[in-house]
Design a protein around this motif. Structure first.
Motif, PDB file in Angstrom:
ATOM      1  N   MET A  92      16.378   0.853  -8.960  1.00  0.00           N
ATOM      2  CA  MET A  92      15.584   0.366 -10.151  1.00  0.00           C
ATOM      3  C   MET A  92      16.305   0.713 -11.700  1.00  0.00           C
ATOM      4  SD  MET A  92      11.772   1.862  -8.985  1.00  0.00           S
ATOM      5  CE  MET A  92      11.226   1.704 -10.739  1.00  0.00           C
ATOM      6  N   ILE A  93      17.421   1.670 -11.649  1.00  0.00           N
ATOM      7  CA  ILE A  93      18.052   2.132 -12.646  1.00  0.00           C
ATOM      8  C   ILE A  93      18.908   1.121 -13.058  1.00  0.00           C
ATOM      9  CG2 ILE A  93      19.561   3.676 -13.521  1.00  0.00           C
ATOM     10  CD1 ILE A  93      18.060   5.981 -12.224  1.00  0.00           C
ATOM     11  N   ILE A  94      19.715   0.633 -11.939  1.00  0.00           N
ATOM     12  CA  ILE A  94      20.767  -0.497 -12.126  1.00  0.00           C
ATOM     13  C   ILE A  94      20.131  -1.808 -11.938  1.00  0.00           C
ATOM     14  CG2 ILE A  94      22.433   1.178 -11.551  1.00  0.00           C
ATOM     15  CD1 ILE A  94      22.436  -0.213  -8.843  1.00  0.00           C
ATOM     16  N   GLY A  95      18.945  -2.149 -11.876  1.00  0.00           N
ATOM     17  CA  GLY A  95      18.329  -3.483 -11.788  1.00  0.00           C
ATOM     18  C   GLY A  95      18.355  -4.215 -10.578  1.00  0.00           C
ATOM     19  N   MET A  96      18.751  -3.525  -9.410  1.00  0.00           N
ATOM     20  CA  MET A  96      18.964  -4.090  -8.352  1.00  0.00           C
ATOM     21  C   MET A  96      17.380  -4.201  -7.521  1.00  0.00           C
ATOM     22  SD  MET A  96      22.376  -2.502  -6.510  1.00  0.00           S
ATOM     23  CE  MET A  96      21.884  -3.284  -4.903  1.00  0.00           C
ATOM     24  N   GLU A  97      16.326  -3.378  -7.948  1.00  0.00           N
ATOM     25  CA  GLU A  97      14.972  -3.179  -7.539  1.00  0.00           C
ATOM     26  C   GLU A  97      14.200  -3.387  -8.866  1.00  0.00           C
ATOM     27  OE1 GLU A  97      12.215  -3.794  -5.036  1.00  0.00           O
ATOM     28  OE2 GLU A  97      14.201  -3.115  -4.355  1.00  0.00           O
ATOM     29  N   THR A 122      15.321   3.755  -3.930  1.00  0.00           N
ATOM     30  CA  THR A 122      14.791   2.789  -4.792  1.00  0.00           C
ATOM     31  C   THR A 122      15.051   3.115  -6.303  1.00  0.00           C
ATOM     32  OG1 THR A 122      13.265   2.390  -3.075  1.00  0.00           O
ATOM     33  CG2 THR A 122      12.666   1.867  -5.122  1.00  0.00           C
ATOM     34  N   LEU A 123      14.992   4.534  -6.576  1.00  0.00           N
ATOM     35  CA  LEU A 123      14.970   4.947  -7.903  1.00  0.00           C
ATOM     36  C   LEU A 123      16.361   4.461  -8.525  1.00  0.00           C
ATOM     37  CD1 LEU A 123      13.946   6.690 -10.129  1.00  0.00           C
ATOM     38  CD2 LEU A 123      14.771   8.703  -9.135  1.00  0.00           C
ATOM     39  N   LEU A 124      17.360   4.648  -7.675  1.00  0.00           N
ATOM     40  CA  LEU A 124      18.615   4.500  -8.274  1.00  0.00           C
ATOM     41  C   LEU A 124      18.851   2.780  -8.390  1.00  0.00           C
ATOM     42  CD1 LEU A 124      21.316   6.627  -6.259  1.00  0.00           C
ATOM     43  CD2 LEU A 124      20.101   7.160  -8.098  1.00  0.00           C
ATOM     44  N   ASP A 135       0.917  -1.210  -0.014  1.00  0.00           N
ATOM     45  CA  ASP A 135      -0.121  -0.083   0.149  1.00  0.00           C
ATOM     46  C   ASP A 135       0.910   1.267  -0.041  1.00  0.00           C
ATOM     47  OD1 ASP A 135      -2.200  -1.519   0.139  1.00  0.00           O
ATOM     48  OD2 ASP A 135      -2.527  -1.441   2.296  1.00  0.00           O
ATOM     49  N   ASN A 136       2.201   1.196   0.235  1.00  0.00           N
ATOM     50  CA  ASN A 136       3.030   2.255   0.190  1.00  0.00           C
ATOM     51  C   ASN A 136       3.393   2.654  -1.140  1.00  0.00           C
ATOM     52  OD1 ASN A 136       4.894   4.124   0.896  1.00  0.00           O
ATOM     53  ND2 ASN A 136       6.498   3.058   1.353  1.00  0.00           N
ATOM     54  N   HIS A 137       2.815   3.529  -1.901  1.00  0.00           N
ATOM     55  CA  HIS A 137       2.905   4.145  -3.094  1.00  0.00           C
ATOM     56  C   HIS A 137       4.053   5.036  -3.113  1.00  0.00           C
ATOM     57  CE1 HIS A 137       2.283   5.332  -7.157  1.00  0.00           C
ATOM     58  NE2 HIS A 137       2.078   6.716  -6.853  1.00  0.00           N
ATOM     59  N   LEU A 138       5.285   4.927  -3.861  1.00  0.00           N
ATOM     60  CA  LEU A 138       6.303   5.874  -3.709  1.00  0.00           C
ATOM     61  C   LEU A 138       6.201   6.928  -4.969  1.00  0.00           C
ATOM     62  CD1 LEU A 138       9.381   3.365  -3.093  1.00  0.00           C
ATOM     63  CD2 LEU A 138       8.153   4.825  -1.420  1.00  0.00           C
ATOM     64  N   PHE A 139       6.129   6.339  -6.291  1.00  0.00           N
ATOM     65  CA  PHE A 139       5.915   7.302  -7.396  1.00  0.00           C
ATOM     66  C   PHE A 139       5.454   6.585  -8.600  1.00  0.00           C
ATOM     67  CE2 PHE A 139      10.444   5.973  -6.618  1.00  0.00           C
ATOM     68  CZ  PHE A 139      10.644   5.134  -8.028  1.00  0.00           C
ATOM     69  N   SER A 140       5.097   7.278  -9.581  1.00  0.00           N
ATOM     70  CA  SER A 140       4.434   6.896 -10.700  1.00  0.00           C
ATOM     71  C   SER A 140       4.581   7.968 -11.968  1.00  0.00           C
ATOM     72  CB  SER A 140       3.178   6.640 -10.597  1.00  0.00           C
ATOM     73  OG  SER A 140       2.342   7.711 -10.389  1.00  0.00           O
ATOM     74  N   ASP A 141       4.800   7.200 -13.107  1.00  0.00           N
ATOM     75  CA  ASP A 141       4.999   7.737 -14.291  1.00  0.00           C
ATOM     76  C   ASP A 141       6.087   8.863 -14.321  1.00  0.00           C
ATOM     77  OD1 ASP A 141       2.844   6.844 -15.320  1.00  0.00           O
ATOM     78  OD2 ASP A 141       1.428   8.302 -14.560  1.00  0.00           O
TER      79      ASP A 141
END
Length: 654
Positions: free
Chosen positions: A372-377, A368-370, A339-345
């Motif tokens: 996601m960029i490198i594929g760790m998340e 989390t953003l970093l 239920d914890n929405h961080l960001f979208s679009d």
């Protein structure tokens, strides 16, 4: 005077940590203690608080003055919620409030002497209640809770379920609410996001008591401190002014000491040369004069050679190859944890050579953003595409990429097997790991030591695109400045997360602000971001869905499209400007060649050839004048053309 440290001396196992430390703190004074890691800052605080005995010297405190101390680490446990824990600080006021209510009820049925006694007690309690901020204690508690980032439902979390950093914030809140005459804070900003740090700055600058703080946050010290106590190699020096003032005075003082030392050395060498010369004459009178000079020389108090700089890390970041102009393109990133929405679009582009800082409150998803960029998340939606020849280097603030069971030496050797033992030791020495220290297991290292290992691996990677997650955490001020200089010289591209505003101010060329589940992009440095922040948030972050105070997504799309057109127009102008410059260089070279032709001896009697050359030169000269006029016109157009968006736009629109 509230506190005086008089000739404090402290050693550990024969190593002098603090030597003859003398300074004082007046009432309502705000003092910062600065120094390299291991200089003895925390040791001095513990001596002041009586947790540690000094070997010699004394601590003088104002009679009955209350001191409150926030150490770096908190290990307490409580079944209370955050709100209950902080409200308990005001238990004396709460108890007075309860007694006042009881007296009010009792007075309704009392008369005569009984009523007079109740009234006397009531007025006494009422006076104490008012002086203890009885009418505002709840709002003060809530103000501290919100300021430290525990607003809303977060204040009802149980203390025992909090992380170490969250417990430290709770302890800070409790200490602020007790309002001691001297607040002693050891790295209070370590677990705060930027908004909470700003709140704390405002709180401390208006605090009624005195403040003694240890911090590596230079921006924070600039705002809060009016005096700086520096610990360097055991010695203590006091400077008036904030951190920036201290840094300037320190540089001047160091330069003065170096100059005095070398001037004295020159005088000593001169006297020694004169003495040697007098002795060489081998005459009684000359020898007596030489002996007299020797006695004078012996009486000179020799200055110690100043150490140029505190021992600190030293390194450079050099990419192995140049990437393409387009380094990273992120499109439609979205992420939630239950239920914890961080960001979208979230969508954005990063070009070669940019240094982009990602700001935002704790919990908004910066790390989390970093990842996601490198594929760790894993991403919920969206894509991240890197450009041609892009090589990524990643710095993890938790250092989870390090192997806990390996030694420092093995960590580097296994990552870079082509390095020989000498090369590995040289690299580690640059990050202050020498001798047997290189064989320490990673699991036994402090946060600062792990940070230095991670920086060493980052340097060796020779990546051309660095993703850094809180790279200044646990670094002392000198090391932060060295990292800043390394990044500013770095020829690659950087995307980093940081709460260190001084670091961001010195390094960032562009700002991303992750807020309101969106990413706002500011096409300028930190000062530009501060200038535009309120305007941009009012435009793009609606307070609620019913208030139509922001432009629609379609309008934002149009803004984004318009911005792209502005950028394309500027690129066309820049390309044309570059072409004209090359044309001017070519024409100037052609004219110079024709001038050489015109003075050649063999053409002096060849009228036809001279005429041909003169006509060609005139044509080139005319073309050069036209090109220069075009150059001036384009230069004026570029000056009037914004380098990027004139008003920051949100990135991540569909």
């Amino acid at each position: 005077m509230l506190l005086e440290c008089s000739h404090i001396h402290k050693e550990f196992s024969g190593d002098v940590v603090i030597e003859d430390a003398t300074f004082h703190i007046n009432e309502q004074e705000r003092v910062a203690i600065v120094g390299a890691n291991g200089a003895g800052k925390t040791t001095l605080l513990r001596i002041i608080m009586g947790e540690l005995d000094a070997d010699s010297g004394e601590i003088l405190r104002k009679n009955r003055a209350s001191f409150g101390y926030l150490p770096q680490q908190q290990g307490y446990h409580s079944d209370n919620t955050i709100y209950e824990e902080l409200l308990a600080v005001k238990s004396d006021v709460i108890e007075m409030d309860r007694q006042i209510r009881e007296l009010e009820r009792a007075m309704t049925g009392a008369s005569g002497s009984e009523l007079e006694a109740l009234l006397a007690r009531y007025h006494k309690l009422q006076t104490a209640f008012e002086s203890g901020d009885g009418y505002s204690y709840k709002s003060r508690v809530l103000g501290v809770i919100n300021g430290l980032g525990f607003g809303g439902d977060a204040m009802h979390q149980c203390i025992n379920e909090l992380s170490g950093g969250q417990k430290t914030r709770v302890a800070l809140g409790k200490l602020l609410l007790t309002e001691p005459e001297l607040l002693i804070l050891d790295e209070p900003t370590n677990h705060l996001d930027v908004s909470s740090i700003r709140w704390l700055e405002t709180y401390l600058t208006s605090y009624r008591g005195s403040v003694l703080v240890v911090s590596h946050d230079r921006y924070f010290l600039d705002v809060v401190a009016g005096k700086v106590v520096e610990i360097e190699r055991g010695g203590v020096t006091v400077f008036t002014g904030n951190y920036s003032s201290y840094a300037e005075k320190k540089a001047v003082l160091r330069e003065s000491l170096i100059r005095r030392y070398y001037n004295q050395q020159q005088q000593i060498r001169h006297q020694e040369a004169v003495i040697e010369k007098l002795k060489s004459f081998n005459r009684e009178k000359s020898i007596r004069r030489a002996e007299s000079r020797e006695k004078m020389l012996d009486k000179i108090e020799r200055l110690e050679k100043p150490v140029e700089q505190e021992q600190s890390i030293h390194f450079t970041l050099t990419p192995s190859q140049t990437s393409g102009r387009d380094v990273l393109q992120v499109e439609n990133f979205s992420k939630s944890f239950g239920d914890n929405h961080l960001f979208s679009d979230v969508s954005f582009e990063i070009k070669r050579g940019e240094r982009v800082a990602v700001l935002g409150q704790n919990g908004t998803g910066k790390t989390t953003l970093l990842k996601m960029i490198i594929g760790m998340e894993p991403v919920d939606t969206g894509t991240a595409v890197t450009g041609a020849n892009v090589e990524i280097g990643y710095y993890d603030q938790e250092h989870n990429v390090l192997h806990e069971d390996k030694t420092i030496f093995d960590e580097v050797r296994d990552a870079y097997p082509d390095l020989d033992n000498t090369a590995i030791r040289n690299v580690l020495a640059a990050f202050l790991f020498t001798g047997e220290d290189v064989f320490k297991p990673i699991r036994l290292l402090s946060g600062g030591e792990k940070g230095r290992v991670s920086l060493a691996l980052l340097m060796l990677s020779r990546a051309n695109f660095l993703l850094l997650d809180e790279p200044t955490n646990h670094l002392d001020i000198a090391s932060r400045e060295i990292l800043e200089d390394a990044l500013n010289r770095y020829e690659g591209t950087v995307l980093y997360v940081s709460h260190d505003r001084y670091f961001v101010k010195r390094t960032a060329t562009r700002i991303f602000d992750l807020t309101g589940h969106r990413l706002l992009s500011y096409a300028g440095d930190y000062s530009y971001y501060l200038e535009k922040k309120d305007t941009v948030e009012n435009l793009y972050l609606a307070p609620d869905s019913e208030k139509n105070t922001v432009r629609t997504d379609s309008a934002a799309k149009q803004d984004w499209k318009a911005q792209k057109e502005i950028q394309a127009k500027r690129r066309r102008l820049e390309n044309k400007f570059s072409q004209i410059e090359k044309q001017i260089e070519t024409l100037e070279a052609d004219i110079a060649a024709l001038d050489e032709e015109l003075i050649r001896p063999e053409y002096s009697t060849d009228a036809a050839r001279l005429t041909e050359l003169s006509v060609a030169r005139e044509e080139k000269e005319t073309a050069l004048n036209e090109a220069m006029e075009q150059w001036e016109t384009l230069a004026e157009q570029l000056e009037g053309q914004p380098e990027s968006q004139t008003e920051s736009q949100p990135v991540g629109q569909n």
